[in-house]
Design a protein around this motif. Structure first.
Motif, PDB file in Angstrom:
ATOM      1  N   TRP A  73       0.852  -1.191   0.000  1.00  0.00           N
ATOM      2  CA  TRP A  73       0.000   0.000   0.000  1.00  0.00           C
ATOM      3  C   TRP A  73       0.884   1.236   0.000  1.00  0.00           C
ATOM      4  CZ3 TRP A  73      -5.530   0.308   1.577  1.00  0.00           C
ATOM      5  CH2 TRP A  73      -6.168  -0.947   1.527  1.00  0.00           C
ATOM      6  N   TYR A 132      -2.236   6.850   2.068  1.00  0.00           N
ATOM      7  CA  TYR A 132      -3.281   6.307   2.951  1.00  0.00           C
ATOM      8  C   TYR A 132      -3.502   7.216   4.162  1.00  0.00           C
ATOM      9  CZ  TYR A 132      -6.159   3.207   5.686  1.00  0.00           C
ATOM     10  OH  TYR A 132      -7.216   2.705   6.407  1.00  0.00           O
ATOM     11  N   GLY A 139      -4.186  -5.804  10.993  1.00  0.00           N
ATOM     12  CA  GLY A 139      -4.313  -4.972   9.797  1.00  0.00           C
ATOM     13  C   GLY A 139      -4.250  -3.514  10.216  1.00  0.00           C
ATOM     14  N   GLY A 152      -2.437  -0.995   9.355  1.00  0.00           N
ATOM     15  CA  GLY A 152      -2.169   0.087   8.414  1.00  0.00           C
ATOM     16  C   GLY A 152      -1.092   1.018   8.949  1.00  0.00           C
ATOM     17  N   ASP A 198       0.475  -6.129  10.143  1.00  0.00           N
ATOM     18  CA  ASP A 198      -0.044  -5.753   8.833  1.00  0.00           C
ATOM     19  C   ASP A 198       0.777  -6.460   7.747  1.00  0.00           C
ATOM     20  OD1 ASP A 198      -2.027  -3.331   7.823  1.00  0.00           O
ATOM     21  OD2 ASP A 198      -0.499  -3.874   6.331  1.00  0.00           O
ATOM     22  N   GLY A 199       0.127  -6.716   6.616  1.00  0.00           N
ATOM     23  CA  GLY A 199       0.805  -7.419   5.527  1.00  0.00           C
ATOM     24  C   GLY A 199       1.680  -6.540   4.666  1.00  0.00           C
ATOM     25  N   SER A 200       1.532  -5.234   4.763  1.00  0.00           N
ATOM     26  CA  SER A 200       2.274  -4.323   3.884  1.00  0.00           C
ATOM     27  C   SER A 200       3.492  -3.762   4.612  1.00  0.00           C
ATOM     28  CB  SER A 200       1.345  -3.176   3.447  1.00  0.00           C
ATOM     29  OG  SER A 200       2.104  -2.038   3.075  1.00  0.00           O
ATOM     30  N   MET A 204       3.205   0.034   5.120  1.00  0.00           N
ATOM     31  CA  MET A 204       2.283   0.416   6.202  1.00  0.00           C
ATOM     32  C   MET A 204       2.955   0.202   7.560  1.00  0.00           C
ATOM     33  SD  MET A 204      -0.550   1.561   4.920  1.00  0.00           S
ATOM     34  CE  MET A 204      -2.266   1.246   4.517  1.00  0.00           C
ATOM     35  N   ALA A 247       3.163  -9.272   8.731  1.00  0.00           N
ATOM     36  CA  ALA A 247       2.782 -10.688   8.628  1.00  0.00           C
ATOM     37  C   ALA A 247       1.448 -10.771   7.902  1.00  0.00           C
ATOM     38  CB  ALA A 247       2.658 -11.320  10.013  1.00  0.00           C
ATOM     39  N   ASP A 248       1.238 -11.907   7.259  1.00  0.00           N
ATOM     40  CA  ASP A 248      -0.054 -12.202   6.636  1.00  0.00           C
ATOM     41  C   ASP A 248      -0.974 -12.741   7.738  1.00  0.00           C
ATOM     42  OD1 ASP A 248      -2.224 -13.253   5.249  1.00  0.00           O
ATOM     43  OD2 ASP A 248      -0.987 -13.979   3.601  1.00  0.00           O
ATOM     44  N   LEU A 249      -2.155 -12.150   7.887  1.00  0.00           N
ATOM     45  CA  LEU A 249      -3.032 -12.539   9.002  1.00  0.00           C
ATOM     46  C   LEU A 249      -3.545 -13.980   8.883  1.00  0.00           C
ATOM     47  CD1 LEU A 249      -5.061  -9.247   9.565  1.00  0.00           C
ATOM     48  CD2 LEU A 249      -3.267 -10.198  11.023  1.00  0.00           C
ATOM     49  N   SER A 271      -9.863  -3.323  11.935  1.00  0.00           N
ATOM     50  CA  SER A 271     -10.691  -2.340  11.247  1.00  0.00           C
ATOM     51  C   SER A 271     -10.354  -2.308   9.762  1.00  0.00           C
ATOM     52  CB  SER A 271     -10.420  -0.960  11.867  1.00  0.00           C
ATOM     53  OG  SER A 271     -11.151   0.010  11.196  1.00  0.00           O
ATOM     54  N   ALA A 272     -11.389  -2.457   8.924  1.00  0.00           N
ATOM     55  CA  ALA A 272     -11.279  -2.257   7.469  1.00  0.00           C
ATOM     56  C   ALA A 272     -10.242  -3.161   6.818  1.00  0.00           C
ATOM     57  CB  ALA A 272     -10.970  -0.780   7.178  1.00  0.00           C
ATOM     58  N   THR A 273     -10.111  -4.384   7.312  1.00  0.00           N
ATOM     59  CA  THR A 273      -9.052  -5.270   6.803  1.00  0.00           C
ATOM     60  C   THR A 273      -9.572  -6.611   6.291  1.00  0.00           C
ATOM     61  OG1 THR A 273      -7.373  -4.280   8.218  1.00  0.00           O
ATOM     62  CG2 THR A 273      -6.989  -6.562   7.552  1.00  0.00           C
ATOM     63  N   ILE A 291      -9.092 -10.194   2.707  1.00  0.00           N
ATOM     64  CA  ILE A 291      -8.549 -11.531   2.967  1.00  0.00           C
ATOM     65  C   ILE A 291      -9.546 -12.566   2.458  1.00  0.00           C
ATOM     66  CG2 ILE A 291      -7.862 -13.136   4.794  1.00  0.00           C
ATOM     67  CD1 ILE A 291      -6.856 -10.686   6.355  1.00  0.00           C
TER      68      ILE A 291
HETATM   69  C1  LIG Z   1      -7.941  -0.137   4.598  1.00  0.00           C
HETATM   70  S1  LIG Z   1      -6.462  -0.553   5.438  1.00  0.00           S
HETATM   71  C2  LIG Z   1      -6.966  -0.427   7.144  1.00  0.00           C
HETATM   72  C3  LIG Z   1      -5.840   0.028   8.032  1.00  0.00           C
HETATM   73  C4  LIG Z   1      -6.249   0.402   9.468  1.00  0.00           C
HETATM   74  N1  LIG Z   1      -6.858  -0.694  10.165  1.00  0.00           N
HETATM   75  C5  LIG Z   1      -7.202   1.570   9.426  1.00  0.00           C
HETATM   76  O1  LIG Z   1      -8.396   1.375   9.717  1.00  0.00           O
HETATM   77  O2  LIG Z   1      -6.777   2.672   9.079  1.00  0.00           O
HETATM   78  C6  LIG Z   1      -6.382  -2.307   5.216  1.00  0.00           C
HETATM   79  C7  LIG Z   1      -5.090  -2.903   5.754  1.00  0.00           C
HETATM   80  O3  LIG Z   1      -5.187  -4.332   5.726  1.00  0.00           O
HETATM   81  C8  LIG Z   1      -3.910  -4.844   5.450  1.00  0.00           C
HETATM   82  N2  LIG Z   1      -4.054  -6.214   4.967  1.00  0.00           N
HETATM   83  C9  LIG Z   1      -4.777  -6.638   3.911  1.00  0.00           C
HETATM   84  N3  LIG Z   1      -4.668  -7.972   3.774  1.00  0.00           N
HETATM   85  C10 LIG Z   1      -3.876  -8.403   4.786  1.00  0.00           C
HETATM   86  C11 LIG Z   1      -3.397  -9.683   5.196  1.00  0.00           C
HETATM   87  N4  LIG Z   1      -3.727 -10.810   4.528  1.00  0.00           N
HETATM   88  N5  LIG Z   1      -2.590  -9.750   6.270  1.00  0.00           N
HETATM   89  C12 LIG Z   1      -2.240  -8.621   6.949  1.00  0.00           C
HETATM   90  N6  LIG Z   1      -2.679  -7.392   6.606  1.00  0.00           N
HETATM   91  C13 LIG Z   1      -3.483  -7.282   5.539  1.00  0.00           C
HETATM   92  C14 LIG Z   1      -3.374  -3.876   4.410  1.00  0.00           C
HETATM   93  O4  LIG Z   1      -1.974  -3.978   4.266  1.00  0.00           O
HETATM   94  C15 LIG Z   1      -3.851  -2.547   4.934  1.00  0.00           C
HETATM   95  O5  LIG Z   1      -2.898  -1.918   5.742  1.00  0.00           O
END
Ligand SMILES: C[S@@+](CC[C@H](N)C(=O)[O-])C[C@H]1O[C@@H](n2cnc3c(N)ncnc32)[C@H](O)[C@@H]1O
Length: 271
Positions: free
Chosen positions: A26, A31, A61, A63, A84-86, A89, A107-109, A124-126, A130
């Protein structure tokens, strides 16, 4: 020779794995600027998390840590572990908030583990990014102490239907169709019924799972689409088609569009 008299039955062939996408990168700087709706949602979710103030809480997640910062205010004697996966971020969250009370890691969740089970978790918002929620929820359960509260919100069934329709219409046209065609997108907008079943199978005691309309008019629409909603689509396109694709989606959405967000809320405890 007939198929049915030729000795042992053929062995079943391994089925191809479902198309699971690893977490994408990301644009963390962008962001931080465009994620105003996410901050509002984060505050709502935090209100549902019962805390004494001295716990260790997972932000799944996390961010760039905008919601993590709100969580830290609720934990004057506690700490947060953001996952977070990124890489971008995580680096930005670490730069903005990193301390002995706030640590961040990539890490990948669907595959993460923790050294010590935590007292609570928030996300939140993650989860709609997935694909495999059957893999996700057991990971979260394993990272929590028994009885630990778990609150989350993500895009749910019907989320941003008008945006999805506009994206599909543009994706079906050349020159984008060669790369995108009828790809429905990376999102997993689950419903409450299947989510409750998955949570219970994973060992959670579910208090409530529900959908909530949350329409919003994003500021900086084009940048919001680039950084948030359409990041995965843009990765599929050659560089020279990315700006034209964004432009075409903006035109397709029409002037001053409202994003018809539908949020899936989870309030549960580790069983
Ligand atoms: C829309 S952002 C939300 C960030 C934060 N929670 C917020 O509300 O501002 C989504 C986040 O999910 C993370 N994400 C998506 N797939 C993921 C995964 N499989 N493992 C870990 N993080 C992941 C993305 O890297 C990103 O930072």
């Amino acid at each position: 020779m007939d198929d049915d008299d030729s000795g042992p039955a053929p062995r079943p062939q391994p089925q191809p794995a479902p198309r699971l996408q690893p977490p994408r990168e990301w644009d963390a700087g962008s962001y931080q600027v465009v994620s105003t709706p996410h901050q509002g949602w984060g505050a709502e979710i935090l209100d549902r998390l019962p805390l004494r103030g001295d716990e260790t809480v997972l932000d799944l997640g996390c961010g760039t840590g905008r919601v993590t910062a709100q969580l830290l205010e609720r934990l004057p004697r506690g700490r947060v572990v953001g996952i977070d996966g990124s890489a971008a971020m995580v680096a930005e969250a670490q730069r903005l908030l990193g301390s002995d009370r706030a640590t961040f890691r990539q890490a990948d969740l669907v595959a993460f583990t923790v050294d010590e089970p935590a007292d609570a978790a928030l996300s939140s918002a993650t989860f709609h990014w997935i694909a495999d929620h059957d893999a996700l929820f057991p990971r979260i359960r394993a990272a929590l102490k028994p009885g630990a509260p778990f609150v989350a919100q993500c895009g749910g069934r019907g989320n941003i239907a008008t945006v999805v329709a506009a994206v599909l219409a543009v994706s079906a046209r050349e020159p984008f169709a060669a790369a995108l065609g009828d790809w429905p997108g990376p999102w997993n907008f689950a419903g409450p019924e299947e989510t409750r079943r998955r949570l219970e199978r994973a060992g959670f005691a579910v208090e409530r799972v529900w959908l909530q309309d949350s329409p919003k008019r994003p500021q900086r629409l084009r940048e919001f689409l680039r950084t948030v909603s359409l990041g995965s689509h843009l990765e599929c396109l050659p560089q020279e088609l990315r700006d034209p694709f964004l432009d075409a989606v903006v035109v397709q959405l029409g002037p001053d569009p409202v994003h018809d967000y539908v949020r899936l809320n989870i309030v549960a405890r580790a069983g």
